[in-house]
Design an enzyme around this catalytic site. Structure first.
Site, PDB file in Angstrom:
ATOM      1  N   MET A 196      13.821  15.962 -22.565  1.00 36.56           N
ATOM      2  CA  MET A 196      14.733  15.936 -21.427  1.00 36.56           C
ATOM      3  C   MET A 196      16.185  15.796 -21.855  1.00 36.56           C
ATOM      4  SD  MET A 196      12.715  16.324 -18.926  1.00 36.56           S
ATOM      5  CE  MET A 196      13.852  16.028 -17.592  1.00 36.56           C
ATOM      6  N   CYS A 197      16.454  15.150 -22.982  1.00 37.43           N
ATOM      7  CA  CYS A 197      17.809  14.940 -23.476  1.00 37.43           C
ATOM      8  C   CYS A 197      17.752  14.814 -24.987  1.00 37.43           C
ATOM      9  CB  CYS A 197      18.425  13.656 -22.889  1.00 37.43           C
ATOM     10  SG  CYS A 197      18.437  13.557 -21.088  1.00 37.43           S
ATOM     11  N   ARG A 198      18.903  14.761 -25.589  1.00 43.21           N
ATOM     12  CA  ARG A 198      19.045  14.417 -27.006  1.00 43.21           C
ATOM     13  C   ARG A 198      20.119  13.343 -27.096  1.00 43.21           C
ATOM     14  NH1 ARG A 198      14.805  15.954 -29.803  1.00 43.21           N
ATOM     15  NH2 ARG A 198      14.121  15.004 -27.841  1.00 43.21           N
TER      16      ARG A 198
END
Length: 268
Positions: free
Chosen positions: A1-3
């Site tokens: 979903m994110c980094r």
């Protein structure tokens, strides 16, 4: 979903960590190599950093993709810090919160990021939200799952919990309330980093002068000399020093030491 990524080490331009490496966070926004959920992180970004002799971090956040922000390129070239936390976002669901929903979230000396998603949001989180004082619940910066997770962690920090304990207890409660959630959390106060691997990738890198160890919560390790520690969703280069954190693990790190502690699944 994110980094996301956090770094403690010698003072250097933000771009040395976030832009210059071949697979740095900027590139991970459109071409992550190890992201398990989602493919592009274009729903906002943010970077927080600490200046010398100031415990309260500065932040720069935007609602759009990091690659489209020319001001960030200039900022990353000239702003220097020895303690940084940054993230690029792939939103769980569409919302109207703009950059307020982009990590890092902040309060006092702390910076925080969440990579993942709460299953059943928002219904599954309602019982935990009800445990927060009304003023803290109403003071949430955004209406997304990550903002609520931050409110729960922040409440524990304000009650005096150390970084690692605040994350571990929050993850246990969240996993019990919303089984199947992905709860990779990242937290720093500028002198230490705490992170959890719970459902997505997490890696760390230690450089000369740093000692890494795997330990239980009652077993410590001592590093010697100044060093540099990076904790990230995925490596920013192909160097041999990167180590993957096992799933269901708490990481607590300083510039000179890294400790890994297994996290237990909540009992039914």
């Amino acid at each position: 979903m994110c980094r996301h990524i956090a770094c403690l080490g010698p003072s250097e331009p933000l771009g040395e960590v976030l832009v210059r490496p071949r697979h740095a966070l900027v590139r991970q926004s459109w071409e992550p190599r190890r992201q398990r959920h989602g493919t592009v992180n274009a729903d906002g970004f943010g970077v927080g950093w600490y200046a010398d002799d100031d415990p309260v971090p500065a932040r720069y956040r935007r609602a759009g993709p990091i690659w489209a922000d020319l001001s960030f390129a200039d900022l990353a070239r000239v702003v220097r810090s020895g303690a940084v936390l940054a993230a690029v976002r792939d939103a769980t669901e569409a919302g109207a919160d703009g950059e307020a929903a982009a990590a890092p979230f902040a309060a006092g000396p702390w910076l925080f990021s969440h990579n993942g998603a709460l299953t059943g949001w928002p219904v599954s989180a309602a019982p935990l939200a009800a445990t927060l004082p009304p003023a803290e619940l109403l003071g949430m910066a955004a209406r997304c799952d990550s903002a609520l997770i931050w409110a729960l962690v922040l409440h524990r920090l304000r009650e005096g919990d150390p970084l690692g304990q605040a994350l571990a207890d929050s993850v246990t409660d969240l996993a019990a309330a919303a089984p199947g959630s992905r709860l990779n959390l990242l937290l720093t106060d500028g002198t230490a980093i705490a992170a959890t691997a719970w459902g997505d990738t997490l890696w760390y890198l230690t450089e000369p002068g740093t000692t890494a160890s795997t330990a239980s919560t009652t077993t410590g390790s001592t590093g010697a000399g100044a060093g540099r520690t990076v904790v990230a969703s995925e490596p920013y280069d192909d160097g041999p020093g990167w180590r993957e954190v096992p799933d269901r693990t708490l990481l607590v790190a300083t510039r000179t030491d890294v400790q890994l502690t297994p996290l237990k699944e909540p009992t039914a």
